[in-house]
Structure formats: structure tokens, C-alpha cells
Scaffold this active site. Structure first.
Site, short mmCIF file in Angstrom:
data_model
loop_
_atom_site.label_atom_id
_atom_site.label_comp_id
_atom_site.label_asym_id
_atom_site.label_seq_id
_atom_site.Cartn_x
_atom_site.Cartn_y
_atom_site.Cartn_z
N LYS A 26 0.85 -1.19 0.00
CA LYS A 26 0.00 0.00 0.00
C LYS A 26 0.89 1.23 0.00
O LYS A 26 2.02 1.18 0.46
CB LYS A 26 -0.88 0.03 1.25
CG LYS A 26 -2.04 0.97 1.15
CD LYS A 26 -3.17 0.30 0.43
CE LYS A 26 -4.44 1.10 0.43
NZ LYS A 26 -5.60 0.22 0.16
N ASP B 51 -6.83 4.48 -4.69
CA ASP B 51 -7.40 4.29 -3.35
C ASP B 51 -8.08 5.63 -3.00
O ASP B 51 -8.51 6.34 -3.92
CB ASP B 51 -6.28 3.90 -2.35
CG ASP B 51 -6.84 3.33 -1.06
OD1 ASP B 51 -7.36 2.21 -1.06
OD2 ASP B 51 -6.77 4.02 -0.02
N1 GLU Z 1 -7.30 0.40 -3.14
C1 GLU Z 1 -8.09 -0.75 -3.40
C2 GLU Z 1 -8.13 -1.65 -2.19
O1 GLU Z 1 -7.97 -1.22 -1.07
C3 GLU Z 1 -7.69 -1.46 -4.69
C4 GLU Z 1 -6.27 -1.94 -4.74
C5 GLU Z 1 -5.85 -2.45 -6.11
O2 GLU Z 1 -6.64 -2.45 -7.03
O3 GLU Z 1 -4.68 -2.84 -6.20
O4 GLU Z 1 -8.41 -2.81 -2.28
#
Ligand code: GLU
Length: 418
Positions: free
Chosen positions: A109, A149
Site C-alpha cells: 500500500k 485508493d
Molecule cells: N485500493 C483498493 C483496495 O484497497 C484497490 C487496490 C488495487 O486495485 O490494487 O483494495
């Protein structure tokens, strides 16, 4: 312990849950140790020349938690509250999420501490390009793949990709997902998380023998996840009784017309400008009278302070980490059925996976194919977790952790890490 009780951090909450699950499935201490520490943590300072001519320095993070099951995967957010503890917790949740839906990824992340609502488009573009440059040596389609995100969208991904391409001297669409369709994005990615939340709602409703059509649904948030989830429930006939954004919330027991609410939000900047509803606080959607609650804003929203007032019988976690462990306990004791974040909101990363697969093939599916494949994965994952929860006689969150940690441990064993 009263007022002197020290609040557990978001990452501590993850560690607490990990230890809880370790006891149930008898995990070896070295496994717990590996799953307690990120593989790599990147912290960079990014100077940006602002529109007023002055330079501001932004702190940016990327936490790459674990890659036993595949390249690491996870979005990055722009928010004033971003900090290392939060990004670490969110990276750990991504590791669990990809394992729960059984897609071949680890977890990561990112985040930049900034207030995008007070920045111009040019400032956001420069910040994004500098972030991409700073991360370029550490990411790639076989290493770590960012995505949208909170407060980051397809445009941000496009700037990110363009800068990455320049650094490496080639076009690498699979380095980032959630891109615009024009540069290798996937059909259905924009609404995927909300659609996944809805598929989970359908599956949960059929298990509990309740009708979604007659359900009153309250949603905290009105961003990408919240709006798209609201849309699918609304289209089925459910009543959306409350939504919110950072400036406050709105409530109408007879149901909101969510398209009109969206129009008002777009034009006037907040859902609270919508006239056919009562104005409430941004926390109130959590406790209004409803059947299903979808927290789809930020972490740490349902706490020991308000959990006792939650009226919903079912909670589907659209956000990551919206329920604190104390609240989780209170809600479980009340008999609320909670579908945890790592399962409920996995639709986004699942379609990110489809996007990455399409990028690698250079061949693209129709939106219908994507939606159908998404449904299969979400329904299977729900049933895997439901079965494990029944087998161990635990709640769905614990069941989801057991399911994913067993898969990660299997990979780590095969690799010879343990
Ligand atoms: N930000 C989204 C999540 O928390 C998607 C992450 C992604 O697609 O890699 O799952």
C-alpha cells in the site's frame, strides 16, 4: 480502564487479530513474525513547487508487506492523515485480501500525506509524477503494482504510468492498474469495488434468508466505493436511507435518489446540499435505522463509542478497517453479521488483477466478461470464508483471516521460508 486507556493503532489492531488467529490455527512463532513485519518500507520526501511559487515538501510512503503469493499489489491514497502506521496496516490487509480471493498477489500500500482538496490539478500532477519517480526503482509488473485508493483516480494512475514509462524507457501498462481505458485500463474497473460489495450483499442475503429488495441500506461515504455500491443496491430496489461525505451526511427514511444526490455533490461539492433529506453528521449513517450498513469511507469509524447504537443486522465493509476490534466484539455479541473488508471490498483488486492480466496478454475482454468473472470470484470467496467460519465456529472476519493466512503459509512453505 477509563479515560487513560491507550488507543490501539491501526497496525496494532492487525497484529492483535493475527495473534488471535495464530492461536486458533496454531501458527508457528516464525510465521507470526514474518506476518508481523513488512518486507520493505519506502519513505520519501517529495518537494513540489506549488502554484504560489513556494516549495512544499510532502512525505510519501510505500509499504511492501509480503510477496510469497506473487507480486505485491495495493493502491495509494492522498489524504492529510496518511502516516506510516496506517500504510503498514493497509498493506497487511492487502496481503490478506489478495489471498482471500485467491488471486496470485502479495500485498502492499502507499500514501502521500497531503490535502488534495486544497491542491490544484497541476500541483497534483507534479506530486504524482515525483512519487512515481521516487518509487520507480522499487516497483514493476512483477514486483509491486500500485492502483487507486482514497482520493486517487484513473487520471492519477495515468500520470503515474507516464512518468514510470519515462524512467524505464519503455511502455509498461501493467505497472499500475485502475488506468483510463484509453491506455490499457479494464472495462468495469471503475465500479468494481462497489459491484463486488453488491455481489457480497446478494450472497450474504441469500445465506441469511433476507431480501435485499426490501432492505434499507445506510452508507457512510459517497466516494467511488460508496456511490457505486449505492447504485447497485438502488437499482435492485433497496432504499438508500443515508449517505455522507467529509462535510456531513443526509438521511431520508423513504430513500434517497442517489443519482440526484450525485448530481448535487458534483455541482455543489457536498451531499449536504441535497434538499430532499435531513442533514446529519458524517458519523450518523453508522447509527441510523436500517437493515444493512455499508461503511465505505475511512478506517476506525465504528468504535466502542457508537457500536452499541448500530441498528443494522448486517454490515458490509466497503472501507478498509472501518470497525475497531472493540466495536467488532460489541457487534458480534449483538448478533450483527459482518462481512469483513478483506472479503467485502476485494472487487477492486480483483478487477485490477484482470486489468494486469489483459495488459500482459495485450488482449482485452468485454465489460460483461469482466463483470461475470468478478462475480464468480466474489461468490466463491464468500463461500470459502463462510465454510471456514462455520468449521471453526468463528465470525466471518476470523474466518477470512484463517482462509487467507492458510494460503499465505502454504506459499511460504513451498518457497522454503518456513
Ligand atoms: N485500493 C483498493 C483496495 O484497497 C484497490 C487496490 C488495487 O486495485 O490494487 O483494495
Amino acid at each position: 480502564m477509563g479515560e487513560f486507556q491507550i488507543q490501539q493503532s491501526f497496525f496494532d489492531q492487525y497484529l492483535g487479530k493475527l495473534r488471535h488467529v495464530a492461536e486458533i490455527i496454531d501458527l508457528a512463532p516464525e510465521v507470526v513474525e514474518i506476518l508481523s513485519k513488512p518486507k520493505r518500507t519506502i519513505i520519501v520526501s517529495i518537494p513540489v513547487r506549488m502554484d504560489n511559487g513556494k516549495t512544499r515538501v510532502f512525505t510519501a510512503y510505500r509499504v511492501q508487506f509480503n510477496d510469497a503469493r506473487g507480486p505485491m499489489k495495493g493502491g495509494f491514497r492522498y489524504h492529510p492523515d496518511v502516516n506510516l502506521d496506517e500504510v503498514k496496516a493497509l498493506a497487511a490487509l492487502m496481503m490478506l485480501k489478495t489471498a482471500v480471493v485467491n488471486i496470485p498477489y502479495g500485498g502492499s500500500k502507499g500514501g502521500v500525506k497531503c490535502n488534495p482538496k486544497e491542491m490544484s490539478r497541476r500541483e497534483l500532477e507534479v506530486l504524482t509524477r515525483e512519487y512515481a519517480k521516487a518509487l520507480a526503482p522499487f516497483i514493476g509488473p512483477d514486483i509491486d503494482i500500485p492502483a487507486p485508493d482514497v482520493n486517487t483516480d484513473a487520471q492519477v494512475m495515468a500520470w503515474f504510468l507516464d512518468e514510470y514509462n519515462k524512467v524505464v524507457g519503455k511502455v509498461v501498462p501493467g505497472v499500475v492498474t485502475g488506468k483510463p481505458l484509453s491506455i490499457g485500463g479494464s472495462g468495469g474497473r471503475g465500479e468494481a469495488t462497489g459491484r463486488g460489495v453488491f455481489f457480497i450483499g446478494l450472497e450474504a442475503a441469500s445465506k441469511l434468508n433476507v431480501s435485499l429488495k426490501d432492505a434499507r441500506v445506510s452508507i457512510q461515504g459517497f466516494g467511488n466505493v460508496a456511490f457505486n455500491a449505492a447504485k447497485f443496491f438502488y437499482e435492485l430496489g433497496s432504499k438508500i436511507v443515508a449517505v455522507s461525505n467529509s462535510k456531513g451526511g443526509i438521511y431520508n427514511p423513504d430513500g434517497l435518489n442517489i443519482y440526484k444526490v450525485m448530481e448535487v455533490k458534483r455541482k455543489e461539492g457536498s451531499v449536504t446540499k441535497y434538499s430532499e433529506a435531513e442533514i446529519i453528521s458524517r458519523e450518523d449513517p453508522l447509527t441510523v435505522d436500517c437493515d444493512i450498513l455499508i461503511p465505505a469511507a475511512l478506517e476506525g469509524q465504528i468504535t466502542e463509542k457508537n457500536a452499541g447504537n448500530v441498528k443494522a443486522k448486517m454490515i458490509i465493509e466497503g472501507a478498509n478497517g472501518p470497525t475497531t476490534p472493540e466495536a467488532d466484539k460489541i457487534l458480534s455479541e449483538k448478533g450483527v453479521f459482518i462481512v469483513p473488508d478483506i472479503l467485502a471490498n476485494a472487487g477492486g483488486v480483483v478487477v485490477s488483477y484482470f486489468e494486469w492480466v489483459q495488459n500482459r496478454m495485450g488482449y482485452y475482454w468485454s465489460e460483461k466478461e469482466v463483470d461475470d468473472k468478478l462475480k464468480t470470484i466474489m461468490v466463491n470467496a464468500f463461500n470459502d470464508v463462510y465454510e471456514v467460519s462455520n468449521k471453526y465456529n468463528v465470525d466471518m472476519r476470523t474466518g477470512a483471516y484463517i482462509t487467507s493466512i492458510n494460503r499465505i503459509v502454504g506459499a511460504m512453505k513451498s518457497l522454503g521460508w518456513i
